[in-house]
Enzyme design. Structure first.
Site, PDB file in Angstrom:
ATOM      1  N   ARG A  55       0.848  -1.192   0.000  1.00 46.05           N
ATOM      2  CA  ARG A  55       0.000   0.000   0.000  1.00 46.05           C
ATOM      3  C   ARG A  55       0.883   1.241   0.000  1.00 46.05           C
ATOM      4  NH1 ARG A  55       1.868   1.799   3.822  1.00 46.05           N
ATOM      5  NH2 ARG A  55       0.652   3.688   3.631  1.00 46.05           N
ATOM      6  N   GLY A  56       0.217   2.397  -0.118  1.00 39.72           N
ATOM      7  CA  GLY A  56       0.973   3.639  -0.278  1.00 39.72           C
ATOM      8  C   GLY A  56       1.091   3.879  -1.783  1.00 39.72           C
ATOM      9  N   ALA A  57       0.772   5.118  -2.214  1.00 39.23           N
ATOM     10  CA  ALA A  57       0.631   5.375  -3.647  1.00 39.23           C
ATOM     11  C   ALA A  57       1.844   4.930  -4.485  1.00 39.23           C
ATOM     12  CB  ALA A  57       0.309   6.850  -3.860  1.00 39.23           C
ATOM     13  N   ARG A  98      -7.821  -0.459  -6.641  1.00 36.09           N
ATOM     14  CA  ARG A  98      -8.049   0.689  -5.742  1.00 36.09           C
ATOM     15  C   ARG A  98      -8.202   1.950  -6.603  1.00 36.09           C
ATOM     16  NH1 ARG A  98      -4.449   1.261  -0.532  1.00 36.09           N
ATOM     17  NH2 ARG A  98      -6.361   2.270   0.181  1.00 36.09           N
ATOM     18  N   GLN A 214      -2.425   2.746   9.993  1.00 33.00           N
ATOM     19  CA  GLN A 214      -1.124   2.811   9.306  1.00 33.00           C
ATOM     20  C   GLN A 214      -0.095   3.590  10.113  1.00 33.00           C
ATOM     21  OE1 GLN A 214      -4.081   3.300   7.845  1.00 33.00           O
ATOM     22  NE2 GLN A 214      -4.122   2.643   5.721  1.00 33.00           N
ATOM     23  N   ASP A 255      -2.219  10.798  -2.233  1.00 34.13           N
ATOM     24  CA  ASP A 255      -2.563   9.730  -3.183  1.00 34.13           C
ATOM     25  C   ASP A 255      -2.906  10.273  -4.553  1.00 34.13           C
ATOM     26  OD1 ASP A 255      -3.093   8.507  -0.405  1.00 34.13           O
ATOM     27  OD2 ASP A 255      -2.936   6.825  -1.814  1.00 34.13           O
ATOM     28  N   ASN A 265      -5.514  12.438   0.483  1.00 35.79           N
ATOM     29  CA  ASN A 265      -4.622  11.576   1.272  1.00 35.79           C
ATOM     30  C   ASN A 265      -5.501  10.835   2.277  1.00 35.79           C
ATOM     31  OD1 ASN A 265      -1.938  10.621   1.918  1.00 35.79           O
ATOM     32  ND2 ASN A 265      -2.104  11.747   3.827  1.00 35.79           N
ATOM     33  N   LYS A 266      -4.887   9.988   3.057  1.00 35.97           N
ATOM     34  CA  LYS A 266      -5.607   9.145   4.021  1.00 35.97           C
ATOM     35  C   LYS A 266      -6.653   9.940   4.796  1.00 35.97           C
ATOM     36  CE  LYS A 266      -5.388   5.719   4.415  1.00 35.97           C
ATOM     37  NZ  LYS A 266      -6.397   4.855   3.723  1.00 35.97           N
TER      38      LYS A 266
HETATM   39  O1  MRU Z   1      -4.759   3.313   2.173  1.00 36.01           O
HETATM   40  P1  MRU Z   1      -3.273   3.489   2.119  1.00 36.01           P
HETATM   41  O2  MRU Z   1      -2.571   2.945   3.309  1.00 36.01           O
HETATM   42  O3  MRU Z   1      -2.680   2.986   0.816  1.00 36.01           O
HETATM   43  O4  MRU Z   1      -3.084   5.073   2.133  1.00 36.01           O
HETATM   44  C1  MRU Z   1      -1.782   5.591   2.020  1.00 36.01           C
HETATM   45  C2  MRU Z   1      -1.708   7.058   2.135  1.00 36.01           C
HETATM   46  O5  MRU Z   1      -2.691   7.744   2.297  1.00 36.01           O
HETATM   47  C3  MRU Z   1      -0.345   7.667   1.965  1.00 36.01           C
HETATM   48  O6  MRU Z   1      -0.220   8.834   2.708  1.00 36.01           O
HETATM   49  C4  MRU Z   1      -0.115   8.000   0.476  1.00 36.01           C
HETATM   50  O7  MRU Z   1      -0.383   6.899  -0.337  1.00 36.01           O
HETATM   51  C5  MRU Z   1       1.279   8.459   0.221  1.00 36.01           C
HETATM   52  S1  MRU Z   1       2.496   7.197   0.376  1.00 36.01           S
HETATM   53  C6  MRU Z   1       3.984   7.910   0.025  1.00 36.01           C
END
Ligand code: MRU
Length: 364
Positions: A55-57, A98, A214, A255, A265-266
């Site tokens: 996970r994470g963009a 996603r 997270q 994201d 973002n999250k």
């Molecule tokens: O749902 P997730 O855990 O994939 O969400 C991740 C985030 O919101 C991060 O802040 C974002 O992807 C940036 S990662 C460098």
């Protein structure tokens, strides 16, 4: 702390030595267990993205790129037309995993272009080009997050006062686990270590980040493993921290950033930004250009992933914590209005409003 050794231990996505499968840290098991799993089928790779094992963009983008290389390497197609059609089906399938992080679609487009650009070459060579392209996406991500880290580090240097730690707040995990190496929101801190700062020069406050935790499970794990002073607080405690003067600066990831600078973002990030504005604390979004989507005009057009209600009512609890049948609201992301963002740290520089103009000038 040997920073390079630390990065080796937490390398999120790589290929198995025979390059036939992805080898990822299963992030759903952290921090209790650091377990690597290998994924070779399209279904395994899709499931790992959907379930946030990876996970994470940026890490999602790297996984999708390697996921194309690995799966297409096994294609038995004899003609370019059949090979490309098989790829288009795979691309559609991965894209359905996603919806919010634009890096997924960005990486799939690059893999698409790689195939089209080499269409006159033998299929066995196109397969090799797909691997080379995925390697390049991963290598670029390392350099990009390094550049973001250097810019963020210069902001930290401006805040440094003798004998006083710098208070940094972050939300979710935009760390090494979410990228190819330094993270984005964590890159300034890791670069600070590389420049000889001590872990105790910084104090990172990690929002736990309901509902998937997270911040508590991943960010505090990786920062404390790297020797950085780390505190975890529930999301609703961030306001008190800011009020008490403990937070000097905020770094978050993103994201998808729209053309006007609105940043998804999250879930919870926009609340942090509103609090930061109230308390006069600088709020920076760390944004690799792969996350900036100039085709999306404003945050209102960013698709927001809605997730399973169980993540709110049951996951992590010994027994269910909301009545059976109650309606649950569980968006995975929110959008921070561009007016609340002090600056956007990209690999091409620190950008400020008006963002559409700044993106254009930075050739993003
Ligand atoms: O749902 P997730 O855990 O994939 O969400 C991740 C985030 O919101 C991060 O802040 C974002 O992807 C940036 S990662 C460098």
């Amino acid at each position: 702390m040997d920073v390079e050794k630390f990065f080796d231990q937490v390398l999120t996505v790589r290929l198995t030595p025979d390059r036939k499968a992805l080898d990822i840290i299963d992030q759903t098991l952290l921090p209790g267990e650091v377990k690597r799993i290998s994924l070779s089928t399209r279904e395994e790779i899709w499931e790992a993205i959907k379930k946030l094992r990876v996970r994470g963009a940026p890490a999602i983008g790297v996984s999708a790129a390697y996921g194309v290389a690995v799966v297409m390497a096994r294609s038995t197609a004899q003609t370019y037309k059949d090979f490309y059609e098989e790829f288009l089906d795979l691309k559609k399938y991965y894209a359905s995993s996603r919806p919010t992080a634009v890096n997924l679609f960005w990486a799939l487009e690059i893999m698409d272009r790689t195939i089209v650009d080499h269409q006159t070459e033998p299929i066995c060579d196109i397969k090799k080009f797909l691997y080379l392209q995925a390697d390049a996406i991963q290598a670029d991500d390392i350099q990009i997050s390094r550049n973001i880290g250097e810019i963020g580090f210069s902001l930290l240097k401006d805040l440094k006062k003798e004998g006083k730690e710098i208070g940094i707040l972050t939300h979710c995990n935009a760390g090494t686990l979410a990228t190819a190496k330094y993270g984005t929101a964590t890159a300034p801190m890791y670069i600070a270590l590389e420049h000889g700062w001590k872990g105790s020069d910084m104090h990172v406050y990690c929002d736990e980040t309901r509902p998937l935790l997270q911040g508590a499970r991943l960010t505090s794990f990786e920062l404390s493993s790297a020797g950085i002073t780390t505190t975890v607080q529930c999301d609703n405690m961030a306001s008190l921290l800011m009020k008490s003067g403990k937070i000097d600066i905020i770094f978050v990831g993103c994201d998808r950033v729209a053309n006007n600078g609105d940043a998804a973002n999250k879930i919870g990030t926009s609340g942090v930004a509103i609090l930061a504005r109230h308390y006069g604390i600088p709020f920076y979004v760390c944004a690799p250009s792969s996350t900036i989507d100039r085709n999306t005009p404003t945050g209102a057009e960013i698709p927001i992933e809605m997730r399973d209600p169980d993540e709110v009512t049951e996951m992590w609890y010994r027994s269910r914590m909301a009545p059976e049948g109650v309606d649950v609201f569980n968006p995975a992301f929110d959008v921070t209005d561009h007016s609340l963002i002090t600056g956007m740290i990209t690999e091409k520089g620190l950008l400020k409003e008006p963002y559409d103009q700044a993106f254009k000038e930075a050739h993003i």
